[in-house]
Motif scaffolding. Structure first.
Motif, PDB file in Angstrom:
ATOM      1  N   GLU A   5       0.808  -1.240  -0.029  1.00  0.00           N
ATOM      2  CA  GLU A   5      -0.001   0.008  -0.006  1.00  0.00           C
ATOM      3  C   GLU A   5       0.697   1.322  -0.207  1.00  0.00           C
ATOM      4  O   GLU A   5       0.500   2.460  -0.685  1.00  0.00           O
ATOM      5  CB  GLU A   5      -1.027   0.087   1.325  1.00  0.00           C
ATOM      6  N   ILE A  28       4.312  -0.581   3.786  1.00  0.00           N
ATOM      7  CA  ILE A  28       2.921  -0.886   4.671  1.00  0.00           C
ATOM      8  C   ILE A  28       2.405  -1.978   3.456  1.00  0.00           C
ATOM      9  O   ILE A  28       1.893  -1.772   2.420  1.00  0.00           O
ATOM     10  CB  ILE A  28       2.264  -0.031   4.511  1.00  0.00           C
ATOM     11  N   ASP A  30      -0.389  -5.656   3.705  1.00  0.00           N
ATOM     12  CA  ASP A  30      -0.978  -6.731   4.492  1.00  0.00           C
ATOM     13  C   ASP A  30      -1.271  -6.379   5.868  1.00  0.00           C
ATOM     14  O   ASP A  30      -1.316  -7.181   6.685  1.00  0.00           O
ATOM     15  CB  ASP A  30      -0.236  -8.172   4.355  1.00  0.00           C
ATOM     16  N   GLY A  31      -1.574  -5.156   6.238  1.00  0.00           N
ATOM     17  CA  GLY A  31      -1.772  -4.607   7.299  1.00  0.00           C
ATOM     18  C   GLY A  31      -0.788  -4.327   8.192  1.00  0.00           C
ATOM     19  O   GLY A  31      -0.972  -4.246   9.518  1.00  0.00           O
ATOM     20  N   ARG A  32       0.553  -4.494   7.915  1.00  0.00           N
ATOM     21  CA  ARG A  32       1.938  -4.315   8.666  1.00  0.00           C
ATOM     22  C   ARG A  32       2.617  -3.284   8.149  1.00  0.00           C
ATOM     23  O   ARG A  32       2.696  -3.194   7.056  1.00  0.00           O
ATOM     24  CB  ARG A  32       2.591  -5.677   8.787  1.00  0.00           C
ATOM     25  N   PRO A  47       1.496  -4.594  13.723  1.00  0.00           N
ATOM     26  CA  PRO A  47       0.419  -4.279  12.850  1.00  0.00           C
ATOM     27  C   PRO A  47       0.077  -2.632  12.708  1.00  0.00           C
ATOM     28  O   PRO A  47       0.641  -1.892  13.816  1.00  0.00           O
ATOM     29  CB  PRO A  47      -0.518  -4.953  13.562  1.00  0.00           C
ATOM     30  N   VAL A  48      -0.258  -2.332  11.613  1.00  0.00           N
ATOM     31  CA  VAL A  48      -0.580  -0.840  11.560  1.00  0.00           C
ATOM     32  C   VAL A  48      -1.490   0.007  12.506  1.00  0.00           C
ATOM     33  O   VAL A  48      -1.237   0.893  12.575  1.00  0.00           O
ATOM     34  CB  VAL A  48      -1.232  -0.394  10.110  1.00  0.00           C
ATOM     35  N   GLN A  49      -2.329  -0.855  12.841  1.00  0.00           N
ATOM     36  CA  GLN A  49      -3.334  -0.256  14.042  1.00  0.00           C
ATOM     37  C   GLN A  49      -2.622  -0.092  15.288  1.00  0.00           C
ATOM     38  O   GLN A  49      -2.839   0.522  16.218  1.00  0.00           O
ATOM     39  CB  GLN A  49      -4.556  -1.525  14.431  1.00  0.00           C
ATOM     40  N   ALA A 102      -4.360   2.999   6.377  1.00  0.00           N
ATOM     41  CA  ALA A 102      -4.280   1.578   6.566  1.00  0.00           C
ATOM     42  C   ALA A 102      -4.775   1.162   7.905  1.00  0.00           C
ATOM     43  O   ALA A 102      -5.244   0.120   7.931  1.00  0.00           O
ATOM     44  CB  ALA A 102      -2.747   1.207   6.072  1.00  0.00           C
ATOM     45  N   ALA A 103      -4.634   2.192   8.689  1.00  0.00           N
ATOM     46  CA  ALA A 103      -5.319   1.621  10.146  1.00  0.00           C
ATOM     47  C   ALA A 103      -6.598   1.932  10.274  1.00  0.00           C
ATOM     48  O   ALA A 103      -7.383   1.686  11.229  1.00  0.00           O
ATOM     49  CB  ALA A 103      -4.356   2.342  11.167  1.00  0.00           C
TER      50      ALA A 103
END
Length: 107
Positions: A5, A28, A30-32, A47-49, A102-103
Motif C-alpha cells: 500500500e 506498508i 497486508d496490514g503491517r 500491525p498498522v493499528q 491503512a489503520a
C-alpha cells in the motif's frame, strides 16, 4: 503477497541518536508496517493499528516519527514528493497519511 500500500526507499532510519540505516525502506503491506535496512533485513515491524506516526514539531518537513513495539524511530523521507518518474522517497506527510489510512483512522 499483495501489492504494498505504501513503499519508500532511500529512507534514513534512526533510533534515538543512533542511525540504523541511511538508505532503508519503509513498507506498508497486508496490514503491517515494516522498517527494512538497505539490504532488506527487517529492523522492526508491527500491525498498522498498533503504530503511531507523527511529525516532530521541532524538525524539518522531511522528518517523521514512528512508534512500533514500544520503540520510537525517526524517519527522514523527503521534503516534497519526487517528480513523476524521478527516484527518491515520498514526503513524510504521505507516510503519515498512509499509516492512518491503512489503520482505518481519520485525520
Amino acid at each position: 503477497m499483495a501489492e504494498p500500500e505504501f513503499t519508500a526507499r532511500g529512507v534514513r532510519i534512526g533510533k534515538r541518536l543512533r542511525s540504523l540505516t541511511r538508505a532503508g525502506q519503509v513498507r506498508i503491506s497486508d496490514g503491517r508496517l515494516q522498517l527494512l535496512t538497505s539490504y532488506g533485513s527487517e529492523i522492526d515491524s508491527a500491525p498498522v493499528q498498533a503504530v503511531r506516526a507523527s511529525r516532530p514539531w521541532f524538525a524539518a518537513d522531511g522528518r517523521a516519527l514512528a512508534d512500533l513495539n514500544g520503540s520510537r524511530y525517526s524517519l527522514t523521507l523527503a521534503k516534497h514528493d519526487p517528480a513523476p518518474g524521478e527516484p527518491g522517497p515520498p514526503a513524510a506527510r504521505r507516510f503519515i497519511e498512509a499509516v492512518r489510512k491503512a489503520a482505518g483512522r481519520k485525520g
